[in-house]
Design an enzyme around this catalytic site. Structure first.
Site, mmCIF file in Angstrom:
data_model
loop_
_atom_site.group_PDB
_atom_site.id
_atom_site.type_symbol
_atom_site.label_atom_id
_atom_site.label_comp_id
_atom_site.label_asym_id
_atom_site.label_seq_id
_atom_site.Cartn_x
_atom_site.Cartn_y
_atom_site.Cartn_z
ATOM 1 N N LEU A 8 31.130 35.239 -43.440
ATOM 2 C CA LEU A 8 32.055 34.292 -42.814
ATOM 3 C C LEU A 8 32.135 33.022 -43.653
ATOM 4 C CD1 LEU A 8 31.282 34.580 -38.988
ATOM 5 C CD2 LEU A 8 32.441 36.142 -40.517
ATOM 6 N N ARG A 15 31.888 18.405 -40.926
ATOM 7 C CA ARG A 15 30.760 17.482 -40.999
ATOM 8 C C ARG A 15 30.345 17.161 -42.444
ATOM 9 N NH1 ARG A 15 27.196 20.981 -36.923
ATOM 10 N NH2 ARG A 15 28.754 22.527 -37.528
ATOM 11 N N ASN A 167 19.228 31.352 -33.238
ATOM 12 C CA ASN A 167 20.066 32.357 -33.894
ATOM 13 C C ASN A 167 20.307 31.932 -35.343
ATOM 14 O OD1 ASN A 167 22.015 34.332 -34.453
ATOM 15 N ND2 ASN A 167 23.672 33.003 -33.708
HETATM 16 C C1 UD1 Z 1 26.541 29.252 -35.864
HETATM 17 C C2 UD1 Z 1 26.138 30.093 -34.642
HETATM 18 C C3 UD1 Z 1 24.810 29.576 -34.100
HETATM 19 C C4 UD1 Z 1 23.761 29.647 -35.190
HETATM 20 C C5 UD1 Z 1 24.209 28.922 -36.455
HETATM 21 C C6 UD1 Z 1 23.254 29.262 -37.571
HETATM 22 C C7 UD1 Z 1 28.183 30.838 -33.515
HETATM 23 C C8 UD1 Z 1 29.103 30.619 -32.366
HETATM 24 N N1 UD1 Z 1 27.175 29.970 -33.626
HETATM 25 O O1 UD1 Z 1 26.733 27.909 -35.432
HETATM 26 O O2 UD1 Z 1 24.397 30.370 -32.998
HETATM 27 O O3 UD1 Z 1 22.544 29.097 -34.704
HETATM 28 O O4 UD1 Z 1 25.512 29.358 -36.868
HETATM 29 O O5 UD1 Z 1 23.545 28.560 -38.753
HETATM 30 O O6 UD1 Z 1 28.371 31.775 -34.265
HETATM 31 N N2 UD1 Z 1 33.453 30.325 -39.608
HETATM 32 C C9 UD1 Z 1 34.608 31.033 -39.861
HETATM 33 N N3 UD1 Z 1 35.642 30.952 -38.967
HETATM 34 C C10 UD1 Z 1 35.565 30.221 -37.833
HETATM 35 C C11 UD1 Z 1 34.376 29.494 -37.576
HETATM 36 C C12 UD1 Z 1 33.336 29.579 -38.475
HETATM 37 O O7 UD1 Z 1 34.717 31.726 -40.870
HETATM 38 O O8 UD1 Z 1 36.552 30.216 -37.089
HETATM 39 C C13 UD1 Z 1 32.343 30.411 -40.581
HETATM 40 C C14 UD1 Z 1 31.999 29.066 -41.207
HETATM 41 O O9 UD1 Z 1 32.697 28.892 -42.412
HETATM 42 C C15 UD1 Z 1 30.497 29.174 -41.430
HETATM 43 C C16 UD1 Z 1 30.028 30.157 -40.369
HETATM 44 O O10 UD1 Z 1 31.176 30.835 -39.904
HETATM 45 O O11 UD1 Z 1 30.220 29.699 -42.714
HETATM 46 C C17 UD1 Z 1 29.322 29.450 -39.196
HETATM 47 O O12 UD1 Z 1 30.192 28.530 -38.589
HETATM 48 P P1 UD1 Z 1 29.715 27.112 -38.084
HETATM 49 O O13 UD1 Z 1 30.876 26.430 -37.487
HETATM 50 O O14 UD1 Z 1 28.959 26.416 -39.129
HETATM 51 O O15 UD1 Z 1 28.718 27.559 -36.898
HETATM 52 P P2 UD1 Z 1 27.454 26.773 -36.352
HETATM 53 O O16 UD1 Z 1 27.886 25.707 -35.433
HETATM 54 O O17 UD1 Z 1 26.562 26.399 -37.462
HETATM 55 CA CA CA Z 2 26.741 26.428 -39.658
#
Ligand code: UD1
Ligand code: CA
Length: 478
Positions: A8, A15, A167
Site C-alpha cells: 500500500l 503529517r 497492528n
Molecule cells: C495503519 C493501520 C494501523 C496500524 C498502522 C501500522 C489501518 C486502518 N490502520 O494505520 O492499524 O497500526 O498502519 O503502521 O490500516 N494507504 C493507501 N490508501 C489509503 C490509505 C492508506 O494506500 O487510502 C497506504 C499509505 O500510503 C500507507 C499505508 O497505507 O503506506 C498505511 O496508511 P496510514 O494512513 O499511514 O495508516 P496508519 O494510520 O498508520
Molecule cells: Ca502509517
C-alpha cells in the site's frame, strides 16, 4: 500456494508536511518504498502489486521495474479500499501478503516466519508490543486470548487505548477470503475510511483462526508518518547497517555517527571514523581509513589509502597507498594512481594523477593528465576555462612546478621540466629545462623603514563625517 504481495503506497502522508509522496521519502538514501519492494522480492512471490495514488506517476517513475504490477487508487478512501484495487490482479489460488509502503524496515526473516507459521487457510497477523502504542491500531483478544478485532486509536475507548499489542499492518490471507471480506468493509468509523483492519473481525465471526507472530525486533515495524518517525527509523537503520559491518571486521568508529545513503563494499580492517557520509556506491579496500567528517559519493578506494578529515570526494577512483586531505575536494572524473599525495585545500577535477605525484597545498588541478612523480608547488592553478570552453593541461613525468604557478590551458609541460615559482605559463614548456616567465630583479633598499601603526585624526575644516588617516609621526611633528 502461490504468493502475491500487495504494497500500500497511495497515501499522501499529510503529517510529513511535504509535497513529496510519503513513500518516496528516504531511509538510508533510498525511498521507503524501495526498501519494501526489495524485501518483497526476497520472498520470491509470483507478483508484487503496488497501490499508488497521491502523485502516483512520480511514484511509478521512480521504479522502472518491469516485474511490478501497479494498481491505481484514485481516491484515498482507506487501506481497505486500497486493497480492493489490488484484488482484480490477484488469481484465485494465491495467498496475499500485505505490506505498507510506510513501514520500510520490515525484515525478510520476519515475513518468512509469518508465512510459515500461518496455516494456509487461516489469517496470519504480525503484531508487536509497542512501548508507546499511540496512533496505532490495538489488537483486541477475547478471554481465550484469541484475536477478535483491531481497533484504531481514534475509535478506541480508554480501556482499549491501554493495550500495547499493536497492528503492524502486515498480514497474510488467501485471495478467496480477501475477495469475500473486502467488499463488505464499512466506513462507519471516526475517520470515515474503509479500514482493512476490519477484516480481522470478519475472520473471527466466521471462526477462522487469526495466527499472530511478532517481528525479530520491534523497530522493524516502525511506521513512518512524520519526520520525527522518519529520523527514528533512519537512526535504527544506520545502527543496524553499522553493526553488520562491525561483524564483518569493518571498524565503524561510532555506529551512532555513521550514515550510509547508498551501498558500501568495505574490506576487513577498513576504518570509518565518525560523521562520515557515504552516498551512491562506495567501495573501500583493505586497511584504508576514512577520517572524520568526510563525504564520499560514488568512490572506488584502493588499499592502504588515508582520506583525512573533512575531505569531500565525488565520482573518484583512488589507487593503493594514496593520501588525501585533510580538507581536500576531489570532484567527478578524478583518478589517482598509486602513491599519490593530495594535501590540504587542494581541488582536483576531471584529472588523472600519475603514480607518486604530489599536490600538497592550496591548488586547483582541472582537466589535467599528470604523469608520474610530479611535484606541484603550493598555490598552483590550472587555468582550464577561457570563459567559453574548457581546455586540457598535460604534465609529463617528473615535472617540478614551483609555487604560485598558473598554467594557462591548453598547455603541455615536457618531461622533467622545472617551472620557477610565480610563473604564468601560456606556452608549451620543453622537457628538462628550467622555465620562468619573469625577470627576477631582487634588490634591497637601505633607507627603507617599516611603516608604523596608523592613528585616526579629524581635520577641523573637514565635515564631521570626513576623516583622514595620518601616520603617527606626522601627527606628532605638527
Ligand atoms: C495503519 C493501520 C494501523 C496500524 C498502522 C501500522 C489501518 C486502518 N490502520 O494505520 O492499524 O497500526 O498502519 O503502521 O490500516 N494507504 C493507501 N490508501 C489509503 C490509505 C492508506 O494506500 O487510502 C497506504 C499509505 O500510503 C500507507 C499505508 O497505507 O503506506 C498505511 O496508511 P496510514 O494512513 O499511514 O495508516 P496508519 O494510520 O498508520
Ligand atoms: Ca502509517
Amino acid at each position: 500456494m502461490d504468493l502475491s504481495v500487495v504494497i500500500l503506497a497511495a497515501g499522501q502522508g499529510t503529517r510529513m508536511k511535504s509535497p513529496l509522496p510519503k513513500v518516496l521519502h528516504p531511509i538510508g538514501g533510498k525511498p521507503m518504498l524501495a526498501h519494501v519492494i526489495n524485501t518483497a522480492k526476497a520472498l520470491n512471490p509470483q507478483q508484487i502489486i503496488i497501490i499508488h495514488g497521491f502523485e502516483g506517476d512520480l511514484v511509478k517513475q521512480t521504479f522502472h521495474d518491469a516485474d511490478l504490477t501497479w494498481a491505481e487508487q484514485p481516491h484515498r478512501l482507506g487501506t481497505g479500499d486500497a486493497v480492493a484495487k489490488a484484488l482484480p490482479h490477484i488469481p484465485a489460488h494465491h495467498r496475499v501478503l500485505t505490506l505498507y509502503g510506510d513501514v520500510p524496515l520490515i525484515a525478510v526473516d520476519t515475513l518468512k516466519r509469518l508465512l510459515t507459521a500461518t496455516p494456509t487457510e487461516d489469517v496470519g497477523l504480525l503484531t508487536a508490543l509497542a512501548t508507546d502504542p499511540t496512533g496505532l491500531g490495538r489488537i483486541i483478544r477475547n478471554e481465550k486470548a484469541k484475536v477478535v478485532r483491531i481497533v484504531e486509536e481514534r475509535d478506541a475507548n480508554d480501556i482499549e487505548k491501554q493495550i500495547h499489542e499493536v497492528n503492524t499492518g502486515i498480514f497474510v490471507v488467501t485471495q478467496s477470503l480477501l475477495a469475500r471480506w473486502v467488499p463488505q468493509l464499512k466506513n462507519n468509523n471516526a475517520k470515515g475510511e474503509y479500514y482493512l483492519t476490519d477484516i480481522i473481525q470478519m475472520a473471527a465471526q466466521e471462526n477462522i483462526s487469526v495466527a499472530t507472530s511478532v517481528p525479530s525486533v520491534v523497530e522493524e515495524v516502525l511506521g513512518v508518518n512524520d519526520k520525527s518517525q522518519q529520523v527514528t527509523a533512519e537512526r535504527y537503520y544506520q545502527r543496524h547497517v553499522a553493526e553488520n559491518f562491525l561483524k564483518d571486521g569493518v571498524c565503524i568508529s561510532d555506529p551512532a555517527r555513521f550514515d550510509l545513503r547508498g551501498s558500501l563494499q568495505a574490506e576487513p580492517d577498513v576504518v570509518i571514523d565518525v560523521n562520515v557520509v557515504l552516498e551512491g556506491h562506495v567501495s573501500i579496500q583493505k586497511n584504508s581509513r576514512i577520517g572524520p567528517n568526510c563525504v564520499l559519493i560514488n568512490c572506488k578506494i584502493g588499499e592502504n589509502v588515508s582520506v583525512l578529515a573533512n575531505s569531500y570526494l565525488e565520482d573518484v577512483v583512488i589507487g593503493d597507498n594514496c593520501s588525501v586531505g585533510p580538507f581536500a575536494r576531489l570532484r567527478p572524473g578524478t583518478q589517482l594512481d598509486q602513491d599519490v599525495h593530495i594535501g590540504n585545500f587542494v581541488e582536483v577535477k576531471n584529472s588523472n594523477i600519475g603514480q607518486g605525484s604530489k599536490i600538497s597545498h592550496l591548488s586547483y588541478i582541472g582537466d589535467t593528465v599528470m604523469g608520474k612523480a610530479v611535484n606541484v608547488g603550493a598555490g598552483t592553478i590550472t587555468c582550464n576555462y577561457d570563459g567559453a570552453n574548457k581546455h586540457r593541461t598535460i604534465i609529463d613525468d617528473g615535472v617540478f612546478i614551483g609555487s604560485d604557478t598558473q598554467l594557462v590551458a591548453p598547455i603541455k609541460i615536457g618531461k622533467e621540466a622545472t617551472i620557477a615559482a610565480g610563473s604564468t605559463v601560456v606556452k608549451d614548456v620543453p622537457a628538462d629545462k628550467l622555465t620562468m616567465t619573469h625577470q627576477l630583479q631582487q634588490r634591497s633598499i637601505e633607507e627603507w623603514q617599516r611603516p608604523t601603526k596608523l592613528a585616526t585624526v579629524t581635520h577641523s575644516h573637514a565635515s564631521s563625517l570626513e576623516k583622514d588617516v595620518v601616520p603617527v609621526e606626522k601627527v606628532k611633528s605638527k
